[in-house]
Scaffold this motif. Sequence first.
Motif, mmCIF file in Angstrom:
data_model
loop_
_atom_site.group_PDB
_atom_site.id
_atom_site.type_symbol
_atom_site.label_atom_id
_atom_site.label_comp_id
_atom_site.label_asym_id
_atom_site.label_seq_id
_atom_site.Cartn_x
_atom_site.Cartn_y
_atom_site.Cartn_z
ATOM 1 N N TRP A 50 0.841 -1.201 0.000
ATOM 2 C CA TRP A 50 0.000 0.000 0.000
ATOM 3 C C TRP A 50 0.879 1.254 0.000
ATOM 4 O O TRP A 50 0.623 2.202 -0.745
ATOM 5 C CB TRP A 50 -0.906 0.025 1.221
ATOM 6 C CG TRP A 50 -1.945 -1.038 1.286
ATOM 7 C CD1 TRP A 50 -2.159 -2.049 0.405
ATOM 8 C CD2 TRP A 50 -2.931 -1.198 2.321
ATOM 9 N NE1 TRP A 50 -3.210 -2.839 0.821
ATOM 10 C CE2 TRP A 50 -3.696 -2.326 1.989
ATOM 11 C CE3 TRP A 50 -3.221 -0.500 3.493
ATOM 12 C CZ2 TRP A 50 -4.759 -2.774 2.798
ATOM 13 C CZ3 TRP A 50 -4.274 -0.928 4.293
ATOM 14 C CH2 TRP A 50 -5.034 -2.064 3.948
ATOM 15 N N ASN A 98 0.965 5.650 -0.678
ATOM 16 C CA ASN A 98 0.138 5.911 0.495
ATOM 17 C C ASN A 98 1.015 5.948 1.748
ATOM 18 O O ASN A 98 1.136 4.947 2.457
ATOM 19 C CB ASN A 98 -0.939 4.835 0.631
ATOM 20 C CG ASN A 98 -1.898 4.833 -0.535
ATOM 21 O OD1 ASN A 98 -2.632 5.797 -0.753
ATOM 22 N ND2 ASN A 98 -1.893 3.753 -1.313
ATOM 23 N N TRP A 150 1.209 3.869 5.756
ATOM 24 C CA TRP A 150 0.499 2.581 5.741
ATOM 25 C C TRP A 150 1.428 1.381 5.608
ATOM 26 O O TRP A 150 0.964 0.268 5.381
ATOM 27 C CB TRP A 150 -0.539 2.576 4.612
ATOM 28 C CG TRP A 150 -1.686 3.487 4.901
ATOM 29 C CD1 TRP A 150 -1.837 4.772 4.487
ATOM 30 C CD2 TRP A 150 -2.828 3.191 5.708
ATOM 31 N NE1 TRP A 150 -3.018 5.291 4.970
ATOM 32 C CE2 TRP A 150 -3.647 4.341 5.724
ATOM 33 C CE3 TRP A 150 -3.253 2.058 6.427
ATOM 34 C CZ2 TRP A 150 -4.850 4.411 6.420
ATOM 35 C CZ3 TRP A 150 -4.453 2.114 7.121
ATOM 36 C CH2 TRP A 150 -5.250 3.271 7.110
ATOM 37 N N MET A 176 -8.032 3.907 -1.669
ATOM 38 C CA MET A 176 -7.071 4.900 -1.208
ATOM 39 C C MET A 176 -5.931 5.008 -2.210
ATOM 40 O O MET A 176 -5.435 3.986 -2.699
ATOM 41 C CB MET A 176 -6.522 4.482 0.164
ATOM 42 C CG MET A 176 -5.377 5.306 0.687
ATOM 43 S SD MET A 176 -4.861 4.817 2.366
ATOM 44 C CE MET A 176 -4.324 3.105 2.109
ATOM 45 N N PRO A 231 -2.770 8.050 -4.148
ATOM 46 C CA PRO A 231 -2.226 9.397 -4.305
ATOM 47 C C PRO A 231 -2.758 10.122 -5.532
ATOM 48 O O PRO A 231 -2.583 11.335 -5.674
ATOM 49 C CB PRO A 231 -0.719 9.148 -4.435
ATOM 50 C CG PRO A 231 -0.644 7.818 -5.129
ATOM 51 C CD PRO A 231 -1.809 7.022 -4.593
ATOM 52 N N ASP A 265 -7.664 9.941 -0.011
ATOM 53 C CA ASP A 265 -6.207 10.068 0.023
ATOM 54 C C ASP A 265 -5.649 9.222 1.155
ATOM 55 O O ASP A 265 -6.378 8.477 1.826
ATOM 56 C CB ASP A 265 -5.796 11.538 0.128
ATOM 57 C CG ASP A 265 -6.187 12.195 1.465
ATOM 58 O OD1 ASP A 265 -6.580 11.474 2.409
ATOM 59 O OD2 ASP A 265 -6.095 13.428 1.560
ATOM 60 N N SER A 266 -4.352 9.333 1.385
ATOM 61 C CA SER A 266 -3.705 8.450 2.363
ATOM 62 C C SER A 266 -4.124 8.757 3.799
ATOM 63 O O SER A 266 -3.862 7.951 4.697
ATOM 64 C CB SER A 266 -2.180 8.542 2.236
ATOM 65 O OG SER A 266 -1.728 9.862 2.509
#
Length: 553
Positions: free
Chosen positions: A110, A115, A118, A479, A481, A488-489
């Motif tokens: 991820w 992201n 994460w 999720m 970018p 978003d993240s």
Amino acid sequence: MSLAPETSDYVVVGAGSSGCVIANRLSADPTVSVTLIEAGSRDSSPWIHIPVGYFRTMHNPKFDWCYRTEPDAGIGGRSLDWPRGKVLGGSSSLNGLLYVRGQHEDYDGWAQKGNPGWSWSDVGPIFEELETFQRGGGDSRGHSGPLQVSDPALRREICEDWIKAAQANGYEYNPDYNGTKQEGVGHFQLSVNHGRRCSSAVAFLKPVRHRANLAVATKAQVLRVVIKNRRATGVEIRCEDGSVRRINARREVILAAGAIGSPQLLMLSGIGDGEHLSQFGIETQYHSPEVGKNLQDHLQARLVYKCREATLNDEVRSLVGKARIGLEYALFRSGPLTMAASLVFGFMRTRPELATPDIQFHIQPWSADSPGEGVHPFSAFTQSVCQLRPESRGEIVLQSGEPMQAPLIRPNYLATKTDRDTLVAGIEIARKIARTDPLKSAISQEFRPSADVQGYDETLAWARENSTTIYHPTGTCRMGPDASAVVDSRLRVNGIDGLRVADCSIMPDIVSGNTNAPAMMIGARLAQFVLEDRKAMNSASAKSAGGALEEVA
């Protein structure tokens, strides 16, 4: 319905695996108010708290949304039941109680997709913080969290035979698949505490229900998010008596309604593909075509074997057997009523060049067409095998602008060659283990599939006609970018201020295992983001105010 205030700082939609954690964490600050809204009822039924109660709660509209997929070409044009919890605790109140974090590489993947925050180094500590692993263990396991995680108290010889047969085929015993390495075979870990289900509601909501700044509304279905000038300002709910109310949010609305409910609510609120929304007379607030896309699920092939020895099927078929089981549980909180959906696991690779396992086994000392329909009338056990990282992607779309109407679910199972090859390879591994002693000696008949199903084409055809969901829908509010991602993240909905999503729908790729533990982690991660962002905003406001005072001076 419990009375909800007209206005709160934070409005959380869905009191499931993620939502209960969010409500717990945000309401820990007494200076803010939190309203948690659940469409289902309180978790007062005893069947919710008895571990094996999923036999009574799944497919029961009192506790289950009772979703059903559209006919799917990948599984022979069949439609499948997709149970989802509609009660405090959500699906953690009726799932199979299996506690699986997933592979470290899932979360690193991820992060590598853009992201930040994460990776496993970010989320691993959250898993530890949430749990108390009752056996103890290494540094990677939690010892003081609200969620109780235990080893199964129940053992059955047929499952122990499976472990031995798997070891005879070269698969190593792994005492802790939630530790440093997932691969191997062994016994599942459960969200069970002294014979009682430890749902998200039990672990995270019940201990804080007394907080004056936390309101919990049940039997209240959210109809839409209220959006003004591209900002979420609250939600509209339908109460048990049919009346419609508005709950305002001073700061944020947080959707934790799951991989089906969250994208449906976004679309009903005008966030989705504008052309699709216009078909139902919904005004587009923000054109976000990926809402509802990227749907993923684990498809399981359930191989059933008739046995020469008694299994749980025999124990529960007679009135005397049921009485004995009930008495054991009442007196000692032990016995078959403490059993999770599976006792034994296997995480394996279908090809030696793979870095991590790509299939998961669930071994059950019973057999049934569905957990909600009762066991088969003969001695048998089940080998369930699923592909951990499916490439196929489905979608959730509206079939009506009426919020009480379920959306259309199109899983698109087995749409890629890799998915088909992996499932067939998993079935062949299962059959090889079953044909190895000591398991081979305990089996009287290969029931599903029968022994005459041979070769790739016949095995795939059987899988298409017999495989079913293992209840892990994810990915529908992806999720990422990029501008096309839904969130978003930091789980903020793109294009709309004051709105976030925090449940399994945000996963870019499904985790390699069961989804309940990751859902709770996602809820805790969301709470961290909210608190960090609020602190940053307050700090910025203080600096701005300080600068203004200096200018006046």
